[in-house]
Design a protein around this motif. Structure first.
Motif, short mmCIF file in Angstrom:
data_model
loop_
_atom_site.label_atom_id
_atom_site.label_comp_id
_atom_site.label_asym_id
_atom_site.label_seq_id
_atom_site.Cartn_x
_atom_site.Cartn_y
_atom_site.Cartn_z
N PRO A 1 0.02 -5.11 17.88
CA PRO A 1 0.53 -3.77 18.22
C PRO A 1 1.80 -3.85 19.07
N HIS A 2 2.69 -2.93 18.82
CA HIS A 2 3.94 -2.87 19.59
C HIS A 2 3.70 -2.02 20.85
N PRO A 3 4.29 -2.40 21.99
CA PRO A 3 4.09 -1.62 23.22
C PRO A 3 4.47 -0.15 23.09
N TRP A 4 5.44 0.16 22.25
CA TRP A 4 5.83 1.56 22.09
C TRP A 4 4.76 2.36 21.34
N LEU A 5 4.01 1.69 20.46
CA LEU A 5 3.04 2.38 19.60
C LEU A 5 1.70 1.65 19.64
N PRO A 6 1.08 1.63 20.79
CA PRO A 6 -0.13 0.81 20.93
C PRO A 6 -1.30 1.29 20.07
N GLY A 7 -1.30 2.57 19.69
CA GLY A 7 -2.42 3.08 18.91
C GLY A 7 -2.18 3.12 17.41
N ALA B 1 1.41 18.55 -2.63
CA ALA B 1 0.30 17.74 -3.13
C ALA B 1 -0.83 17.62 -2.12
N GLY B 2 -0.62 18.12 -0.91
CA GLY B 2 -1.66 18.03 0.11
C GLY B 2 -1.83 16.65 0.71
N THR B 3 -0.80 15.82 0.59
CA THR B 3 -0.85 14.47 1.15
C THR B 3 0.41 14.20 1.96
N TRP B 4 0.36 13.17 2.78
CA TRP B 4 1.54 12.72 3.53
C TRP B 4 1.65 11.22 3.34
N TYR B 5 2.41 10.55 4.16
CA TYR B 5 2.61 9.11 4.02
C TYR B 5 1.43 8.34 4.60
N ASP B 6 1.06 7.27 3.92
CA ASP B 6 0.12 6.29 4.45
C ASP B 6 0.96 5.34 5.31
N PHE B 7 0.89 5.50 6.62
CA PHE B 7 1.87 4.93 7.55
C PHE B 7 1.31 3.69 8.23
N VAL B 8 2.13 2.63 8.27
CA VAL B 8 1.75 1.41 8.97
C VAL B 8 2.98 0.86 9.69
N VAL B 9 2.78 0.30 10.87
CA VAL B 9 3.84 -0.34 11.63
C VAL B 9 3.77 -1.83 11.39
N CYS B 10 4.90 -2.45 11.05
CA CYS B 10 4.93 -3.88 10.80
C CYS B 10 5.69 -4.60 11.90
N THR B 11 5.03 -5.56 12.52
CA THR B 11 5.61 -6.42 13.55
C THR B 11 5.52 -7.86 13.06
N PRO B 12 6.21 -8.79 13.72
CA PRO B 12 6.23 -10.17 13.19
C PRO B 12 4.85 -10.74 12.92
N ASP B 13 3.92 -10.58 13.86
CA ASP B 13 2.60 -11.19 13.72
C ASP B 13 1.49 -10.17 13.53
N GLY B 14 1.86 -8.91 13.39
CA GLY B 14 0.85 -7.88 13.21
C GLY B 14 0.24 -7.36 14.48
#
Length: 314
Positions: A49-55, A34-47
């Motif tokens: 950024p997590h130190p492992w994935l700062p970007g 389909a030419g698409t991939w996942y719309d990806f978001v990281v969820c943390t308790p308060d939103g």
């Protein structure tokens, strides 16, 4: 484009987190029909950024109610009580129709949320007894790589999380996408969830190198009328020895394994060619269109024509 949230909690583990990010969080749209991939978001308790994935794009747990897929990473402390906010968010997401997947000991989080009650579930074999003891309503499978129960999926330990991730890609985006990313990661494209977590191969007086050469030989000839006797002869085993060895090495009997390979070949043909259903049946070794439809629907959950409509590369 399925919207997928990766849940990072206080006791998350880096290895399984990295697997989820590599599979779902890297845009590989060129691999998808389909030419698409996942719309990806990281969820943390308060939103935050997590130190492992700062970007990475980040949102609070409440965002789980607005996604299609939720992946819960493993926990390094299965005995710890999960965050009540996370448990509530998981229940809300599940009621809203999201598919929930847990990697390794992430099954303990799903069990605490009540999402595994009355279901089969997998986790790392070292923690399986503890999961069964603490959550008696969960039917724990300590002997499989992963369990797909439709809207809730769980995996065994470590690299089995990758098997589950590729399985989810196969479900969502098709065999071509899953095979493509597997080639990128230099791993097998598909290991059945029923395959054993660990291998204890019985000794054999006639072969000492495992069944890999025979399985590769059979995969290359899956369009031919192979029988269990043919596999046994190639492996230098009796049919009974072959059945025992295959159960130990791949977690299923020879005939079931052959059916899975033929269905996988049929998926590839449906995605990549315009062959008729009868031609796909012949090219995958399933013989007739009726046999193809029966085995395909049992394994994949949809008819071959519906699968082609969703995943055909045009």
């Amino acid at each position: 484009m399925p919207r997928l949230a990766l849940v990072l909690h206080d006791t998350g583990m880096l290895y399984e987190t990295a697997i989820a990010v590599e599979v779902f969080g890297v845009d590989r749209a060129e691999l998808s029909p389909a030419g698409t991939w996942y719309d990806f978001v990281v969820c943390t308790p308060d939103g935050e950024p997590h130190p492992w994935l700062p970007g990475a794009r980040t949102a609070p747990y409440t965002e789980l109610s607005r996604v299609d897929r939720v992946v819960v990473t493993s926990t390094d402390d299965p005995g710890a009580a999960p965050d009540p906010l996370l448990l509530d968010a998981l229940r809300t997401a599940h009621r809203g129709g999201a598919t929930i997947a847990a990697l390794c000991t992430g099954a303990f989080v799903l069990a605490a949320a009540g999402l595994l009650d009355g279901r089969e579930a997998a986790t790392h074999w070292m923690h399986a007894d503890d999961l069964a003891r603490r959550y008696p309503r969960v039917r724990v499978r300590p002997d499989v790589l992963y369990v797909d129960d439709g809207d809730v999926l769980t995996s065994a330990g470590k690299t089995a999380a990758l098997d589950l991730a590729l399985h989810l890609v196969r479900r969502d985006l098709g065999a071509a996408a899953a095979n493509g990313i597997a080639r990128r990661l230099v791993v097998p494209s598909h290991r059945s969830g029923g395959q054993a977590q660990f291998v204890a191969t019985p000794p054999s007086p006639r072969t000492g190198s495992g069944l890999a050469p025979t399985l590769e030989w059979a995969r290359a000839r899956v369009d031919r009328p192979l029988t269990v006797r043919d596999l046994a002869a190639h492996a230098g085993l009796s049919t009974r020895q072959l059945a025992r060895r295959m159960q130990a090495e791949v977690g299923s009997g020879p005939l079931d394994w052959l059916h899975r390979q033929r269905v996988a070949r049929a998926q590839e043909l449906l995605e990549r060619t315009d062959a008729s259903i009868e031609q796909v049946a012949a090219g995958s070794g399933l013989g007739t269109a009726a046999t193809l439809r029966r085995h395909f629907h049992r394994s994949v959950g949809v008819a071959p024509a519906a699968y082609r409509a969703a995943f055909h590369v045009r």
